[in-house]
Enzyme design. Structure first.
Site, PDB file in Angstrom:
ATOM      1  N   PRO A  12       0.823  -1.224   0.000  1.00 40.76           N
ATOM      2  CG  PRO A  12       0.063  -0.947   2.201  1.00 40.76           C
ATOM      3  CD  PRO A  12       0.918  -1.831   1.343  1.00 40.76           C
ATOM      4  CE  LYS A 184       4.290   4.605 -17.315  1.00 41.22           C
ATOM      5  NZ  LYS A 184       3.814   4.119 -16.072  1.00 41.22           N
ATOM      6  CG  ASN A 188       8.251   3.398 -16.667  1.00 44.28           C
ATOM      7  OD1 ASN A 188       7.569   2.435 -16.942  1.00 44.28           O
ATOM      8  ND2 ASN A 188       7.785   4.426 -15.980  1.00 44.28           N
TER       9      ASN A 188
HETATM   10  N1  LIG Z   1       4.206   6.125  -8.158  1.00 42.86           N
HETATM   11  C1  LIG Z   1       3.867   6.282  -9.420  1.00 42.86           C
HETATM   12  O1  LIG Z   1       3.474   7.394  -9.842  1.00 42.86           O
HETATM   13  C2  LIG Z   1       3.938   5.152 -10.404  1.00 42.86           C
HETATM   14  C3  LIG Z   1       4.453   3.908 -10.046  1.00 42.86           C
HETATM   15  N2  LIG Z   1       4.392   2.884 -10.964  1.00 42.86           N
HETATM   16  C4  LIG Z   1       4.889   1.563 -10.630  1.00 42.86           C
HETATM   17  O2  LIG Z   1       4.048   0.998  -9.632  1.00 42.86           O
HETATM   18  C5  LIG Z   1       4.791   0.084  -8.815  1.00 42.86           C
HETATM   19  C6  LIG Z   1       4.628   0.531  -7.355  1.00 42.86           C
HETATM   20  O3  LIG Z   1       5.264   1.787  -7.236  1.00 42.86           O
HETATM   21  P1  LIG Z   1       4.938   2.826  -6.075  1.00 42.86           P
HETATM   22  O4  LIG Z   1       3.556   2.665  -5.607  1.00 42.86           O
HETATM   23  O5  LIG Z   1       5.375   4.141  -6.542  1.00 42.86           O
HETATM   24  O6  LIG Z   1       5.932   2.313  -4.942  1.00 42.86           O
HETATM   25  P2  LIG Z   1       5.934   2.652  -3.396  1.00 42.86           P
HETATM   26  O7  LIG Z   1       7.341   2.503  -2.945  1.00 42.86           O
HETATM   27  O8  LIG Z   1       5.245   3.934  -3.132  1.00 42.86           O
HETATM   28  O9  LIG Z   1       5.049   1.505  -2.782  1.00 42.86           O
HETATM   29  C7  LIG Z   1       5.492   0.188  -2.627  1.00 42.86           C
HETATM   30  C8  LIG Z   1       4.854  -0.317  -1.364  1.00 42.86           C
HETATM   31  O10 LIG Z   1       5.118  -1.697  -1.236  1.00 42.86           O
HETATM   32  C9  LIG Z   1       5.440  -1.937   0.124  1.00 42.86           C
HETATM   33  N3  LIG Z   1       6.167  -3.187   0.229  1.00 42.86           N
HETATM   34  C10 LIG Z   1       7.429  -3.474  -0.125  1.00 42.86           C
HETATM   35  N4  LIG Z   1       7.716  -4.764   0.125  1.00 42.86           N
HETATM   36  C11 LIG Z   1       6.597  -5.288   0.679  1.00 42.86           C
HETATM   37  C12 LIG Z   1       6.271  -6.574   1.173  1.00 42.86           C
HETATM   38  N5  LIG Z   1       7.158  -7.563   1.190  1.00 42.86           N
HETATM   39  N6  LIG Z   1       5.044  -6.775   1.645  1.00 42.86           N
HETATM   40  C13 LIG Z   1       4.125  -5.777   1.653  1.00 42.86           C
HETATM   41  N7  LIG Z   1       4.372  -4.529   1.210  1.00 42.86           N
HETATM   42  C14 LIG Z   1       5.599  -4.301   0.735  1.00 42.86           C
HETATM   43  C15 LIG Z   1       6.262  -0.721   0.503  1.00 42.86           C
HETATM   44  O11 LIG Z   1       6.358  -0.664   1.901  1.00 42.86           O
HETATM   45  P3  LIG Z   1       7.436   0.267   2.657  1.00 42.86           P
HETATM   46  O12 LIG Z   1       6.742   1.571   2.806  1.00 42.86           O
HETATM   47  O13 LIG Z   1       7.641  -0.452   3.930  1.00 42.86           O
HETATM   48  O14 LIG Z   1       8.656   0.342   1.798  1.00 42.86           O
HETATM   49  C16 LIG Z   1       5.384   0.359  -0.103  1.00 42.86           C
HETATM   50  O15 LIG Z   1       4.302   0.668   0.737  1.00 42.86           O
HETATM   51  C17 LIG Z   1       6.243   0.170  -9.310  1.00 42.86           C
HETATM   52  O16 LIG Z   1       6.488  -0.859 -10.223  1.00 42.86           O
HETATM   53  C18 LIG Z   1       6.283   1.525 -10.022  1.00 42.86           C
HETATM   54  O17 LIG Z   1       7.268   1.605 -11.017  1.00 42.86           O
HETATM   55  C19 LIG Z   1       3.831   3.032 -12.201  1.00 42.86           C
HETATM   56  C20 LIG Z   1       3.340   4.247 -12.573  1.00 42.86           C
HETATM   57  C21 LIG Z   1       3.398   5.414 -11.752  1.00 42.86           C
HETATM   58  C1  LIG Z   2       6.003   9.169 -14.021  1.00 41.14           C
HETATM   59  C2  LIG Z   2       5.794   7.886 -14.763  1.00 41.14           C
HETATM   60  C3  LIG Z   2       4.470   7.967 -15.469  1.00 41.14           C
HETATM   61  C4  LIG Z   2       6.850   7.772 -15.846  1.00 41.14           C
HETATM   62  O1  LIG Z   2       8.044   7.339 -15.322  1.00 41.14           O
HETATM   63  C5  LIG Z   2       5.866   6.641 -13.934  1.00 41.14           C
HETATM   64  O2  LIG Z   2       5.514   5.602 -14.410  1.00 41.14           O
HETATM   65  C6  LIG Z   2       6.490   6.566 -12.595  1.00 41.14           C
HETATM   66  O3  LIG Z   2       6.453   7.538 -11.819  1.00 41.14           O
HETATM   67  O4  LIG Z   2       7.011   5.500 -12.256  1.00 41.14           O
END
Ligand SMILES: NC(=O)C1=CN([C@@H]2O[C@H](COP(=O)(O)OP(=O)(O)OC[C@H]3O[C@@H](n4cnc5c(N)ncnc54)[C@H](OP(=O)(O)O)[C@@H]3O)[C@@H](O)[C@H]2O)C=CC1
Ligand SMILES: CC(C)(CO)C(=O)C(=O)O
Length: 307
Positions: A12, A184, A188
Site C-alpha cells: 500500500p 510505457k 520509464n
Molecule cells: N508512483 C507512481 O506514480 C507510479 C508507479 N508505478 C509503478 O508501480 C509500482 C509501485 O510503485 P509505487 O507505488 O510508486 O511504490 P511505493 O514505494 O510507493 O510503494 C510500494 C509499497 O510496497 C510496500 N512493500 C514493499 N515490500 C513489501 C512486502 N514484502 N510486503 C508488503 N508490502 C511491501 C512498501 O512498503 P514500505 O513503505 O515499507 O517500503 C510500499 O508501501 C512500481 O512498479 C512503479 O514503477 C507506475 C506508474 C506510476
Molecule cells: C512518471 C511515470 C508515469 C513515468 O516514469 C511513472 O511511471 C512513474 O512515476 O514511475
C-alpha cells in the site's frame, strides 16, 4: 459490474493506495491492505480537486495475518520487492485467484508467476502519477491520467468490471499489450534521467538532456521492435515531448526512491533495455552509461545483481 469480491492490495504505497481507493470506491468489495509495516491512517489527495479520501479497510503487516486465499490480489510493490512479497502471494493465491501486477516494466508475468501458486497473473500498465507526500499520504497528480491498461480478454474484462463505478481509475483493455507495455516502458526509461540527476521534470527543459532523452527513447524503441512492439522510431519525439510538457514539479517513482535513499527499480525500467538489447544485438549506448549509474546509486556493487 461484478458482485462482492475479496481483494487484497499488497504494497500500500503510492500506486497501492490508489488501487485500494478504487476498490473502496467500487463500494461492494471486502478489501484488505497487506503491508510490511503499519502505514498509519492512509489518505489519498487529488491535487486537482483537493479532495482527500481516507482509506478505511483493515491492514495486515505480516502474511501470518492472512486468513485464507482471495479472488483478487492487486500487487503494487516495486519490481525488485516482488520476491519479498512472496509470503503474502503464497498465503493469498490459489489457481482461482487473479493477481493484477500493477508495476512498471515489461516482465510482469515472469516476475510474479513463480510466487503465485498457479494463480492467473494479469499484467497492468499504470498511467498514474502518485507521490508519497507524507508518512500516510499519497497525492495523485491528475495531469497524468489515472489509467490502467490490461490485455484485452476475459481476465481484463473481469478486472474492468471489478473496479466499475470507481472514479479513481479507468481500466482500458488493449489488444496489442506488447506495444502498449513498451510505450510505457520507454517513458520509464526516460524517467531514469530524473533519478540519475535527482531532478524533477524541469530537467527535460535543458536542450542537452532533451537530446540524451531522445537517444534513450530511440534505442529503447529499437529493442521494443525486436521484442515485437509496433513502435516506430518517430515515436521518440512524442514520448520525450510528454516530459517536456509535464508540470516541471512532477517527479517519478524512481526519483522519489532516489531522493529518499531507497533501493531503485533500475533493472525493471532501464536495465531491461540494455539486457534485451544485448540479446538482440542492438546497441544501447545511452543505457550502457545510465544503467551502471542507476545501479550504483541503488547501492548495487559490481557483480552484485548488475548484469
Ligand atoms: N508512483 C507512481 O506514480 C507510479 C508507479 N508505478 C509503478 O508501480 C509500482 C509501485 O510503485 P509505487 O507505488 O510508486 O511504490 P511505493 O514505494 O510507493 O510503494 C510500494 C509499497 O510496497 C510496500 N512493500 C514493499 N515490500 C513489501 C512486502 N514484502 N510486503 C508488503 N508490502 C511491501 C512498501 O512498503 P514500505 O513503505 O515499507 O517500503 C510500499 O508501501 C512500481 O512498479 C512503479 O514503477 C507506475 C506508474 C506510476
Ligand atoms: C512518471 C511515470 C508515469 C513515468 O516514469 C511513472 O511511471 C512513474 O512515476 O514511475
Amino acid at each position: 459490474m461484478t458482485a462482492m469480491a475479496d481483494i487484497a492490495v499488497v504494497g500500500p504505497g503510492a500506486i497501492g493506495s490508489v488501487a485500494a481507493l478504487a476498490a473502496q470506491q467500487a463500494g461492494r468489495h471486502n478489501v484488505t491492505l497487506c503491508a510490511r509495516r503499519d502505514p498509519g491512517a492512509l489518505r489519498v489527495v487529488d491535487d486537482v480537486s483537493g479532495e482527500v479520501t481516507e482509506l478505511t479497510m483493515p491492514v495486515l503487516t505480516s502474511p501470518d495475518g492472512v486468513t485464507g486465499p482471495v479472488e483478487w490480489v492487486l500487487l503494487a510493490v516495486k519490481a525488485h520487492q516482488t520476491d519479498g512479497a512472496a509470503g503474502y502471494l503464497n498465503a493469498l493465491c490459489t489457481p482461482a485467484t487473479t493477481v493484477v501486477a500493477l508495476q512498471n516494466g515489461v516482465e510482469h508475468v515472469a516476475r510474479v508467476a513463480p510466487h503465485a501458486n498457479d494463480a492467473r497473473v494479469l499484467p497492468a500498465i499504470v498511467w498514474i502519477s502518485a507521490e508519497p507526500t507524507g508518512p500516510s499520504e499519497v497525492t495523485v497528480r491528475n495531469n497524468i491520467s489515472s489509467l490502467l491498461q490490461v490485455p484485452a480478454g476475459p481476465e481484463g474484462e473481469e478486472f474492468a468490471r471489478l473496479l466499475e463505478g470507481a472514479p479513481a481509475v479507468e481500466v482500458e483493455l488493449v489488444s496489442d499489450f506488447t506495444t502498449a507495455a513498451w510505450r510505457k516502458l520507454t517513458t520509464n526509461a526516460i524517467a531514469g534521467i530524473m533519478a540519475a540527476t535527482g531532478r524533477r521534470a524541469a530537467v527535460y527543459q535543458r536542450e542537452d538532456v532533451r537530446e540524451l532523452a531522445l537517444g534513450l527513447a530511440r534505442e529503447t524503441l529499437a529493442v521494443a521492435r525486436a521484442e515485437g512492439a509496433a513502435l516506430a522510431e518517430e515515436e521518440a519525439e512524442a514520448l520525450v515531448g510528454i516530459f517536456e510538457r509535464m508540470d516541471p514539479e512532477i517527479g517519478s517513482s524512481i526519483l522519489f526512491d532516489r531522493l529518499a535513499g531507497r533501493e531503485l527499480e533500475w533493472d525493471a525500467r532501464n536495465g531491461v533495455v540494455r539486457r534485451l538489447g544485448r540479446r538482440h544485438g542492438i546497441g544501447t549506448p545511452v543505457s550502457d552509461v545510465l544503467v551502471p549509474v542507476l545501479a550504483a546509486a541503488s547501492g548495487v556493487e559490481v557483480g552484485g545483481g548488475e548484469e
